[in-house]
Design an enzyme around this catalytic site. Structure first.
Site, PDB file in Angstrom:
ATOM      1  N   GLY A 106     -20.212 -11.499   3.630  1.00  0.00           N
ATOM      2  CA  GLY A 106     -19.757 -11.576   5.008  1.00  0.00           C
ATOM      3  C   GLY A 106     -19.416 -10.276   5.689  1.00  0.00           C
TER       4      GLY A 106
ATOM      5  N   GLY B 246      34.624   2.650   4.382  1.00  0.00           N
ATOM      6  CA  GLY B 246      33.467   2.623   3.500  1.00  0.00           C
ATOM      7  C   GLY B 246      32.788   1.268   3.436  1.00  0.00           C
TER       8      GLY B 246
ATOM      9  N   LYS C 171      -9.741 -12.138 -16.824  1.00  0.00           N
ATOM     10  CA  LYS C 171      -9.816 -12.667 -18.196  1.00  0.00           C
ATOM     11  C   LYS C 171     -10.718 -11.797 -19.064  1.00  0.00           C
ATOM     12  CE  LYS C 171     -10.859 -16.708 -20.995  1.00  0.00           C
ATOM     13  NZ  LYS C 171     -11.076 -18.175 -21.031  1.00  0.00           N
TER      14      LYS C 171
ATOM     15  N   TYR D 114      19.199   2.755  -7.794  1.00  0.00           N
ATOM     16  CA  TYR D 114      19.851   2.146  -8.960  1.00  0.00           C
ATOM     17  C   TYR D 114      20.409   0.794  -8.539  1.00  0.00           C
ATOM     18  CZ  TYR D 114      23.885   4.474  -6.744  1.00  0.00           C
ATOM     19  OH  TYR D 114      24.824   4.927  -5.854  1.00  0.00           O
TER      20      TYR D 114
ATOM     21  N   GLU E 294      29.609   2.434   5.904  1.00  0.00           N
ATOM     22  CA  GLU E 294      28.303   2.566   5.253  1.00  0.00           C
ATOM     23  C   GLU E 294      27.182   2.041   6.149  1.00  0.00           C
ATOM     24  OE1 GLU E 294      27.264   3.796   2.411  1.00  0.00           O
ATOM     25  OE2 GLU E 294      29.071   4.138   1.228  1.00  0.00           O
TER      26      GLU E 294
ATOM     27  N   THR F 259     -19.324 -17.748  -3.463  1.00  0.00           N
ATOM     28  CA  THR F 259     -19.273 -17.036  -4.742  1.00  0.00           C
ATOM     29  C   THR F 259     -19.016 -17.987  -5.909  1.00  0.00           C
ATOM     30  OG1 THR F 259     -16.906 -16.600  -4.467  1.00  0.00           O
ATOM     31  CG2 THR F 259     -18.441 -14.920  -3.661  1.00  0.00           C
TER      32      THR F 259
ATOM     33  N   HIS G  20      32.759  -4.512  -1.035  1.00  0.00           N
ATOM     34  CA  HIS G  20      32.598  -4.991  -2.403  1.00  0.00           C
ATOM     35  C   HIS G  20      32.373  -6.500  -2.462  1.00  0.00           C
ATOM     36  CE1 HIS G  20      33.334  -1.058  -3.983  1.00  0.00           C
ATOM     37  NE2 HIS G  20      34.567  -1.004  -3.517  1.00  0.00           N
TER      38      HIS G  20
ATOM     39  N   THR H 130     -17.433  -7.887   4.795  1.00  0.00           N
ATOM     40  CA  THR H 130     -17.434  -6.694   3.945  1.00  0.00           C
ATOM     41  C   THR H 130     -18.844  -6.113   3.847  1.00  0.00           C
ATOM     42  OG1 THR H 130     -15.616  -7.647   2.666  1.00  0.00           O
ATOM     43  CG2 THR H 130     -16.778  -5.771   1.699  1.00  0.00           C
TER      44      THR H 130
END
Length: 439
Positions: free
Chosen positions: A33, A299, A135, A210, A322, A65, A270, A35
């Protein structure tokens, strides 16, 4: 002898250059198609899939396909004599590389379109080719991610072929992708709250520096099948977000969304609200929130379900924060907030959409529906009847307390939390804490 690469992609970034490299390195290109048209226009020499299968595309492209000459070429084990005898007998050419992107189901499942339209974005041929190639990774390289072109190209340049280690990794990426793809489709069609198998479909946005602590690794993922406040927010300023930032942002935004019809502000520190208030102006609402706990807010994270103006921004900048989150910001307010280079400024675009909460336990996961029940119709069982002001305070506190770790107590006057006590092993200590702070 020429090798063959089967290419069918929706994301054509970098494809022309990679396909040119493959042709230069004795690969025959097979395509479908759009592509095929793209490669042809780029001056390459692909052959169409129907020249391989000797069978036309049909059913609006649903079948093109799904054919033994494709899957036989992918799945034949090269050192198996019977396999090689069979493909030779049926004139099936081997396929050594598959480059496939799936139909954009993820991008369309949340759009306001009909179920029939969404179903048309379910890819069948693509996942089938990918799975067959994956596979047989000992012989076939399979690429689903544009970012992997460079690695495969480098290995072919250096060794004449990709390495078995790379092909194995690329095969793993295939099943990682198709499992998430199938999970999103299952979620759309099944519509069961607690299905037999729990399918998860999340895409990584980024690695995080982290986790909760500096020695823990972490990453940030978003759902492929649902929208949400923590999915498509816009970062308007400040440094990158951390694991703790994102977790606290989620909690903070859920608190202010409890007050959909009022201007509300919440401060979180927190993973616990340390200030919540409603008001009539942006500045007043933030000021009341700050008054709840001027110590803990330092904070912390601020969330506001209203547009932030310049006066409020000036007040926010008086305290180290923050993150500041809101549905929008005046330009002047942004200029003021951006004076603090590390302050993360977040514009929230989507409403809260969570319908379940998931808790990971060792070897399993617990799921429950979200605590979204709120009613003003309650039965008073005490001899002393509450006043209207007390009822108002109770309802305000009820909306806040579910976001405070149990045992949890919230003392309020109906528009402002005066004291929040939480995370205690008994209610007495939580109550003493909340009352002490309220005083």
């Amino acid at each position: 002898m020429k090798k063959r690469a089967l290419i069918s992609v929706s994301d054509k970034n970098g494809l022309t250059e990679f396909a040119q490299f493959l042709e230069q390195n004795n690969y025959e290109l097979i395509s479908t198609g759009g592509t095929f048209k793209h490669l042809k226009e780029a001056g390459l020499n692909p052959i169409q899939i129907d020249e391989v299968t000797n069978f036309p595309e049909m059913l609006d492209g649903r079948v093109k396909t799904l054919h033994p000459k494709v899957h036989g070429g992918l799945l034949a084990v090269r050192d198996n004599e019977e396999h090689m005898k069979t493909v030779a007998e049926h004139e099936i050419g081997l396929i050594d590389m598959v480059i496939v992107n799936l139909y954009p189901f993820f991008e369309n499942v949340n759009k306001n379109i009909s179920l029939d339209e969404k179903v048309e974005f379910i890819d069948i041929g693509g996942p089938s080719m990918l799975r067959s190639a994956a596979k047989n990774f000992k012989s076939v390289a399979v690429i689903t991610d544009v970012a992997d072109y460079a690695l495969v190209q480098q290995e072919i340049s250096e060794n004449g072929d990709s390495t078995i280690e790379t092909r194995k990794k690329l095969a793993g990426k295939v099943f990682n992708l198709t499992s998430a793809y199938d999970a999103a489709i299952s979620k759309m069609l099944l519509e069961e709250e607690y299905p037999t198998y729990l399918s998860a479909s999340y895409k990584k946005v980024s690695d995080l520096r982290y986790g909760e602590n500096p020695h823990q690794s972490a990453a940030y993922y978003v759902s492929t099948f649902e929208n949400g406040a923590m999915k498509d927010f816009e970062i308007l300023g400040g440094k990158e977000l951390s694991f703790n930032n994102l977790r606290d942002m989620d909690l903070c935004w859920k608190v202010v969304n409890e007050f959909k019809d009022e201007m509300a502000c919440c401060a979180v520190k927190h993973s616990t609200p340390c200030g919540v208030a409603i008001g009539n102006t942006a500045l007043e609402t933030y000021a009341k929130t700050f008054e709840c706990d001027p110590v803990s807010i330092f904070g912390g994270i601020i969330g506001m379900n209203y547009k932030v103006d310049a006066a409020t921004a000036e007040e926010l900048n008086k305290t180290f924060l923050e993150i500041v989150m809101a549905i929008d910001f005046e330009e002047e307010a942004l200029e003021i907030l951006r004076k603090k280079k590390n302050l993360r400024i977040i514009k929230i675009k989507n409403p809260v959409s969570d319908k379940q909460t998931w808790v990971k336990i060792d070897g399993g996961i617990l799921i429950q529906d979200v605590d979204d029940q709120f009613s003003t119709d309650f039965k008073v069982v005490t001899e002393t009847q509450p006043t209207e002001e007390q009822k108002k305070a109770l309802l305000f506190s009820q909306r806040v307390v579910k976001y405070v770790k149990s045992n949890a107590i919230v003392v309020s006057n109906g528009i402002q939390a005066f004291g929040i006590g939480g995370g205690q092993v008994n209610r007495i200590w939580a109550t003493e804490q909340a009352i002490s702070r309220a005083k």
